[in-house]
Design a protein around this motif. Structure first.
Motif, PDB file in Angstrom:
ATOM      1  N   LEU A 484       0.808  -1.231   0.000  1.00 23.77           N
ATOM      2  CA  LEU A 484       0.000   0.000   0.000  1.00 23.77           C
ATOM      3  C   LEU A 484       0.838   1.277   0.000  1.00 23.77           C
ATOM      4  CD1 LEU A 484      -3.020  -0.911   2.326  1.00 23.77           C
ATOM      5  CD2 LEU A 484      -3.054  -0.432  -0.132  1.00 23.77           C
ATOM      6  N   PRO A 485       1.932   1.368   0.780  1.00 18.11           N
ATOM      7  CA  PRO A 485       2.725   2.612   0.708  1.00 18.11           C
ATOM      8  C   PRO A 485       3.325   2.871  -0.666  1.00 18.11           C
ATOM      9  CG  PRO A 485       3.249   1.358   2.689  1.00 18.11           C
ATOM     10  CD  PRO A 485       2.397   0.478   1.840  1.00 18.11           C
ATOM     11  N   ARG A 486       3.427   1.833  -1.502  1.00 14.88           N
ATOM     12  CA  ARG A 486       3.965   1.991  -2.848  1.00 14.88           C
ATOM     13  C   ARG A 486       2.873   2.349  -3.863  1.00 14.88           C
ATOM     14  NH1 ARG A 486       9.589   1.986  -3.807  1.00 14.88           N
ATOM     15  NH2 ARG A 486      10.481   1.361  -1.812  1.00 14.88           N
ATOM     16  N   CYS A 487       1.623   2.396  -3.399  1.00  6.12           N
ATOM     17  CA  CYS A 487       0.494   2.664  -4.298  1.00  6.12           C
ATOM     18  C   CYS A 487       0.092   4.139  -4.223  1.00  6.12           C
ATOM     19  CB  CYS A 487      -0.702   1.778  -3.935  1.00  6.12           C
ATOM     20  SG  CYS A 487      -0.423   0.008  -4.227  1.00  6.12           S
ATOM     21  N   ALA A 488      -0.045   4.731  -5.387  1.00  2.00           N
ATOM     22  CA  ALA A 488      -0.559   6.104  -5.476  1.00  2.00           C
ATOM     23  C   ALA A 488      -1.940   6.138  -6.094  1.00  2.00           C
ATOM     24  CB  ALA A 488       0.408   6.967  -6.283  1.00  2.00           C
ATOM     25  N   HIS A 489      -2.392   5.020  -6.660  1.00  2.00           N
ATOM     26  CA  HIS A 489      -3.680   4.981  -7.358  1.00  2.00           C
ATOM     27  C   HIS A 489      -4.403   3.699  -6.983  1.00  2.00           C
ATOM     28  CE1 HIS A 489      -0.819   7.331  -9.843  1.00  2.00           C
ATOM     29  NE2 HIS A 489      -1.864   8.135 -10.040  1.00  2.00           N
ATOM     30  N   PRO A 499      -6.846   8.341  -8.144  1.00  2.00           N
ATOM     31  CA  PRO A 499      -5.908   8.533  -7.026  1.00  2.00           C
ATOM     32  C   PRO A 499      -6.385   7.772  -5.778  1.00  2.00           C
ATOM     33  CG  PRO A 499      -6.398  10.626  -8.086  1.00  2.00           C
ATOM     34  CD  PRO A 499      -7.365   9.624  -8.658  1.00  2.00           C
ATOM     35  N   LEU A 500      -5.414   7.240  -5.042  1.00  2.00           N
ATOM     36  CA  LEU A 500      -5.715   6.525  -3.798  1.00  2.00           C
ATOM     37  C   LEU A 500      -5.704   7.552  -2.668  1.00  2.00           C
ATOM     38  CD1 LEU A 500      -6.270   3.821  -2.387  1.00  2.00           C
ATOM     39  CD2 LEU A 500      -3.796   3.515  -2.173  1.00  2.00           C
ATOM     40  N   THR A 501      -6.888   8.073  -2.348  1.00  2.00           N
ATOM     41  CA  THR A 501      -6.988   9.109  -1.326  1.00  2.00           C
ATOM     42  C   THR A 501      -6.830   8.503   0.062  1.00  2.00           C
ATOM     43  OG1 THR A 501      -9.379   8.831  -1.159  1.00  2.00           O
ATOM     44  CG2 THR A 501      -8.558  10.390  -2.830  1.00  2.00           C
ATOM     45  N   GLY A 502      -6.686   9.376   1.043  1.00  2.00           N
ATOM     46  CA  GLY A 502      -6.563   8.904   2.418  1.00  2.00           C
ATOM     47  C   GLY A 502      -7.780   8.131   2.866  1.00  2.00           C
ATOM     48  N   ALA A 503      -8.966   8.599   2.477  1.00  2.00           N
ATOM     49  CA  ALA A 503     -10.193   7.902   2.868  1.00  2.00           C
ATOM     50  C   ALA A 503     -10.262   6.523   2.231  1.00  2.00           C
ATOM     51  CB  ALA A 503     -11.412   8.731   2.465  1.00  2.00           C
ATOM     52  N   ARG A 504      -9.902   6.432   0.943  1.00  2.00           N
ATOM     53  CA  ARG A 504      -9.925   5.126   0.281  1.00  2.00           C
ATOM     54  C   ARG A 504      -8.880   4.204   0.900  1.00  2.00           C
ATOM     55  NH1 ARG A 504     -13.428   2.808  -2.008  1.00  2.00           N
ATOM     56  NH2 ARG A 504     -12.520   2.159  -3.993  1.00  2.00           N
ATOM     57  N   ARG A 505      -7.730   4.749   1.255  1.00  2.00           N
ATOM     58  CA  ARG A 505      -6.685   3.939   1.884  1.00  2.00           C
ATOM     59  C   ARG A 505      -7.174   3.388   3.223  1.00  2.00           C
ATOM     60  NH1 ARG A 505      -1.232   4.031   0.569  1.00  2.00           N
ATOM     61  NH2 ARG A 505      -1.615   5.917  -0.674  1.00  2.00           N
ATOM     62  N   ALA A 506      -7.892   4.205   4.002  1.00  2.00           N
ATOM     63  CA  ALA A 506      -8.429   3.743   5.280  1.00  2.00           C
ATOM     64  C   ALA A 506      -9.462   2.641   5.067  1.00  2.00           C
ATOM     65  CB  ALA A 506      -9.043   4.909   6.041  1.00  2.00           C
ATOM     66  N   ASP A 507     -10.282   2.770   4.005  1.00  2.00           N
ATOM     67  CA  ASP A 507     -11.252   1.714   3.706  1.00  2.00           C
ATOM     68  C   ASP A 507     -10.542   0.389   3.407  1.00  2.00           C
ATOM     69  OD1 ASP A 507     -13.337   3.484   4.027  1.00  2.00           O
ATOM     70  OD2 ASP A 507     -13.520   3.955   1.875  1.00  2.00           O
ATOM     71  N   VAL A 508      -9.484   0.468   2.638  1.00  2.00           N
ATOM     72  CA  VAL A 508      -8.727  -0.753   2.295  1.00  2.00           C
ATOM     73  C   VAL A 508      -8.144  -1.378   3.563  1.00  2.00           C
ATOM     74  CG1 VAL A 508      -6.728  -1.649   1.061  1.00  2.00           C
ATOM     75  CG2 VAL A 508      -8.214   0.027  -0.039  1.00  2.00           C
ATOM     76  N   VAL A 522      -3.828 -12.154   4.178  1.00  2.00           N
ATOM     77  CA  VAL A 522      -4.235 -11.175   3.169  1.00  2.00           C
ATOM     78  C   VAL A 522      -3.009 -10.720   2.380  1.00  2.00           C
ATOM     79  CG1 VAL A 522      -5.443  -9.017   2.732  1.00  2.00           C
ATOM     80  CG2 VAL A 522      -6.077 -10.411   4.705  1.00  2.00           C
ATOM     81  N   LEU A 523      -3.149 -10.725   1.060  1.00  2.00           N
ATOM     82  CA  LEU A 523      -2.120 -10.194   0.171  1.00  2.00           C
ATOM     83  C   LEU A 523      -2.721  -9.068  -0.653  1.00  2.00           C
ATOM     84  CD1 LEU A 523      -0.411 -13.450  -1.193  1.00  2.00           C
ATOM     85  CD2 LEU A 523       0.377 -11.950   0.641  1.00  2.00           C
ATOM     86  N   ALA A 524      -1.930  -8.028  -0.863  1.00  2.00           N
ATOM     87  CA  ALA A 524      -2.337  -6.924  -1.729  1.00  2.00           C
ATOM     88  C   ALA A 524      -1.727  -7.131  -3.105  1.00  2.00           C
ATOM     89  CB  ALA A 524      -1.895  -5.592  -1.142  1.00  2.00           C
TER      90      ALA A 524
END
Length: 935
Positions: A484-489, A499-508, A522-524
């Motif tokens: 996830l830290p390597r993801c921007a989208h 774009p991978l916003t903060g809210a979407r990141r929290a949902d994930v 779990v694997l991303a």
């Protein structure tokens, strides 16, 4: 494992098989010559050999094995049996007897030394063969190209011309020239340098020595990173390792801690015996006015009586039998000394996947921005082949993209039979991709791999650069916190990249936690399309950036059903269990609760552990008994093992990866996985689990405790006979000759060698005492021979046996009318009574020996609790002992040799209660001890 990228034949090369019946490669091949010339000289190609050609070459070159120098070590090993402290003591006694003119006694002592040395030598050879035979349970394997396809074969079947497929964690089994790819190799076996070196097919250079050639790899070394293919140019004794083996002798076997303890005690016994002999010869000769010959007889008897001849061979045999027992239970122990260490294990640091769980992964659900999908048709590693899994209808774009990345960023592949092989997690992901409509066919994945950035345990992710879907892509999978830290989208419904916003990141992250709390792994999965006009990223850091999150994959790995019971046994035995895993903390905690390891564990992440000082880690391990180290690197295992050992714990550490090797070496018992583990881990470990099962570790600990207890039992049994053997000579000397010698030296030798050994061996197979796994682990500094044992053996059991045998001796003499000082030599009226009296001493010692054997069967518990008849080997040993004693007493040839005389029924009736008396006295002592400790 990934099916290696296809390679086209180079200039001047042909991918066809070597011609049938081709001659074997010419000797003296230069492995650093031009690759085309090397292929020509080896009569092979990039596609390897055919099976028939390999079979012909195997006949010509022989197996790919190092030949040991048969028969050259046994004289030295046999000579060692004649020079250990106990043997030296007997040699001294023989010399004394010969100088004094007692030739028969000297010859008998020499015979004892020879018989004992031969017995010990045979047992050590059998033990060594037992350990060497364990290699059959874990045969070395090699991946090669045969008939143009990757195959796994025994390493002994490699021949020059084979093309090796080398991957991370493999042990390289022959000298070979790299033809594609690059690997890091641990050359310490050959060079002694600990740091791995990089070897690549592209790093060629003229005029280099073989070991420094940058495109050569060698037999006996380890691949620690990367993938490559290499053509074999030397096998067996023609390899660099074979050359070194031919020039050097095998490394001497180091003494185990147990053997060292016993040897120290042997020197102590020898010193005591010599001091006794030196002190009592003047007493016997001057104070008691005995002739010099009688004084020497006394000294010889004292020396012989103090020597436990069967101690060393019985210990060796007990350890060897323990190794064989553990093999049958799924634990291959590589050193005899480890059997002793197992019994004192106080902490087990265990991995989760495959050890606590079945390692049969199944993808249960996938999540994308388009929604979650439950999967029910996939199976774990033991499920049906993927071509029988139903294909899903057309999937939304994120699901299709997820399936494509799951297939491309994957090292699992099909074998020759069409089944999927590889890491269970990656096999499960391929099967899940098939359910999502992206199956992997016989020709491999629907794309071409350009570059691989292998899974890094520290980074917790893997990436590939692939040509697929009419473009060039970076495909990545790994732990969510690493990806996830390597993801921007993020890929939205319809395939749009947003774009991978903060809210979407929290949902994930909430989805990840929800799956982890259910015990799911779990694997991303993420991807990024590259500019087709630009070259592929040259480094991992430049590849794994600006990624787009495609989705999450939740996998289930159920706990092994037998682990819960094994964990309960550990808790009852006072053994602490710490989970050290690379998995998510919540997943590890869920599994730990299911198997009973911890109800409310303290969770320590890898980042938190890395930030701790050594003092903070020590305090954490002391304050929290229930601990789970999650997302831990292999280096963390090393820190944890060091900290626990510093606290005085005996640590068993599990591992399966290349980077686990340092921790496996540092732990007291390094436990490698036999099925899923790498060659590096198995080489570094002390014990290898052939079933990868945590319960087998507990079984091995139970067996180690049982073997340790049994060693103590037969040591106590052997030492208990020292007192009754020495007592007759002390009586003879202190009486100043007024009392004739109650036991002749030859009778003593017959007792030591003839009647003692088999019951001692049988005690080595004693069943475990009740409560074996309810006792706390013994401290690592506790010796196998303790003062309490010596007090019990010498001053309790030994004294009881000595009193009974001496009472029998004096009873026979006094009944015949003997008075102190009366002559008993040949020609005197009391001579027959004297011979009967010495025979009574001998019979009393044998009877006491039987009682001692039953008493030594338990250290704390009553004999009834283990069963009088529960050790049939001991009963057979006692039956043989009685039969041999009868022959020595009643057979005329032995009567003439040993000076024995037939015992009448009334004398036998006196001796008959001796075993019950000895055992009963010790049973009463143990009862009082249990009550006192209970109070």
């Amino acid at each position: 494992m990934a099916e290696p990228a296809r390679c086209e034949a180079g200039p001047g090369e042909t991918p066809r098989e070597p011609p049938g019946g081709a001659a074997a490669p010419r000797p003296g091949i230069d492995p650093t010559e031009r690759l085309e010339s090397l292929f020509r000289d080896l009569r092979t190609a990039r596609t390897g050999l055919t099976s028939r050609e390999a079979a012909r070459r195997l006949v010509h070159h022989g197996p790919n094995e190092l030949r040991r120098r048969g028969g050259r070590r046994w004289p030295r090993e046999l000579a060692r049996q004649f020079t250990h402290p106990l043997a030296l003591l007997l040699w001294a006694a023989a010399v004394l007897a010969w100088v004094a003119g007692i030739t028969a006694v000297a010859a008998a002592i020499v015979a004892v030394v020879v018989v004992n040395a031969g017995f010990a030598f045979v047992q050590e050879v059998q033990a060594e063969r037992a350990v060497e035979a364990l290699a059959a349970y874990l045969p070395a394997r090699a991946r090669v190209l045969r008939d143009g396809r990757p195959r796994v074969i025994p390493a002994a079947e490699l021949v020059p011309g084979d093309v090796l497929v080398i991957e991370e964690g493999d042990r390289i089994s022959a000298d070979a020239r790299l033809i594609e790819g690059g690997v890091e190799v641990d050359l310490s076996t050959l060079t002694g340098e600990a740091l791995p070196v990089f070897r690549s097919a592209e790093l060629t250079g003229p005029g280099e020595s073989p070991l420094r050639a940058r495109d050569l790899v060698f037999s006996g070394t380890m691949c620690t990173e990367g993938q490559a293919r290499a053509v074999v140019f030397a096998t067996g004794m023609r390899t660099e390792l074979g050359r070194i083996a031919a020039l050097s002798e095998r490394v001497e076997r180091a003494e185990s801690p147990l053997e060292d303890q016993v040897r120290r005690v042997a020197w102590l016994i020898a010193l005591i015996a010599v001091l006794f002999g030196v002190a009592f010869i003047p007493v016997a000769a001057l104070a008691a006015h005995l002739p010099l010959g009688d004084a020497v007889v006394f000294a010889v008897g004292l020396l012989v009586g103090n020597v436990p001849e069967g101690l060393l061979p019985v210990i060796t045999l007990a350890l060897a039998m323990g190794v064989r027992v553990l093999v049958g239970r799924g634990a291959v122990v590589k050193r005899l000394s480890a059997v002793e260490t197992l019994g004192s294990t106080s902490v087990i640091c265990t991995d989760k996947t495959g050890t606590l769980t079945e390692n049969r992964m199944r993808v249960t659900a996938v999540w994308t921005a388009a929604g979650a999908v439950e999967l029910g048709g996939g199976a774990g590693a033991g499920g049906p082949p993927e071509d029988r899994v139903r294909a899903a209808p057309a999937a939304p774009a994120p699901l299709a993209a997820l399936a494509a990345v799951m297939v491309m960023c994957n090292n699992a592949h099909r074998d020759a039979t069409g089944g999927l092989v590889g890491d269970p997690t990656e096999v499960a992901m391929l099967r899940a991709a098939a359910e999502l409509g992206c199956p992997t066919g016989p020709a491999g994945p629907p794309g071409r791999r350009v570059r691989l950035f292998h899974f890094d345990p520290a980074l917790k992710r893997m990436s590939t650069v692939d040509e697929r879907d009419s473009g060039l892509w970076v495909d990545t999978k790994g732990a969510p916190e690493a990806v996830l830290p390597r993801c921007a989208h993020i890929m939205e419904d319809g395939g749009r990249i947003r774009p991978l916003t903060g809210a979407r990141r929290a949902d994930v992250e909430r989805v990840v936690d929800a799956h982890a709390r259910r015990g799911l792994r779990v694997l991303a999965v993420a991807a990024r399309r590259l500019d087709p006009a630009a070259p592929p990223p040259p480094s991992r850091d430049r590849a794994e950036r600006e990624l787009a999150l495609v989705g999450l994959v939740a996998l289930q790995d159920p706990p092994r059903p037998e682990v819960a019971e094994a964990v309960a046994h550990c808790h009852a035995a006072g053994i602490r269990i710490i989970v050290v895993t690379g998995d998510h903390a919540l997943t590890a905690a869920a599994i730990a609760r299911q198997v009973g390891i911890a109800a409310d564990p303290a969770l320590v992440t890898g980042e938190r552990l890395d930030a701790m000082s050594e003092d903070e880690l020590d305090a954490l391990l002391r304050e929290h008994r229930q601990l789970i180290f999650a997302r831990s690197s292999p280096e963390a295992k090393l820190r944890i093992a060091d900290a626990l050992r510093a606290e005085g714990h005996v640590v068993a550490m599990t591992g399966d990866g290349v980077n686990d090797a340092p921790a496996l070496r540092r732990a007291d018992i390094g436990v490698a996985m036999g099925r899923s583990g790498t060659d590096v881990a198995r080489e570094a470990a002390t014990m290898v689990l052939t079933d990868d099962n945590f319960a087998t570790i507990v079984t091995a600990i139970r067996a180690g405790r049982q073997i340790y207890d049994n060693i103590r039992k037969f040591i106590c049994y052997i030492f208990a006979h020292t007192t009754p053997e020495v007592a007759p000579f002390l009586v003879f000397a202190l009486a100043g000759g007024a009392v004739p010698l109650p036991l002749t030296v030859l009778q003593l030798l017959a007792f030591d060698v003839g009647t003692e050994t088999l019951p001692a061996l049988a005690l080595g197979r004693e069943p475990p005492e009740p409560g074996l796994m309810r006792r706390p682990p013994r401290h690592r500094s506790e010796g196998v021979i303790r003062p309490a044992m010596l007090v019990r053996a010498w001053l309790f059991l030994g004294v009881v046996c000595a009193v009974l045998s001496m009472a029998g001796f004096f009873y026979v003499l006094l009944r015949a009318g003997w008075r102190p000082g009366a002559p008993t030599g040949p020609g005197h009226p009391l001579h027959h009574a004297y011979r009967q009296a010495t025979t009574m001493t001998f019979a009393g010692m044998v009877a006491g020996q039987i009682g001692t054997a039953f008493a030594a069967r338990t250290e704390r518990a009553s004999l009834r609790s283990v069963g009088v008849w529960s050790n049939p080997l001991l009963l057979w040993g006692i039956a043989f002992e009685l039969a041999l004693a009868a022959v020595l007493v009643y057979a005329p040839p032995f009567q003439a040799l040993l000076g024995t005389a037939a015992l009448t029924p009334d004398l036998l009736a006196i001796v008959a209660p001796f075993p019950v008396t000895v055992w009963g006295a010790d049973e009463l002592r143990r009862l009082l001890l249990r009550r006192w400790r209970g109070g």
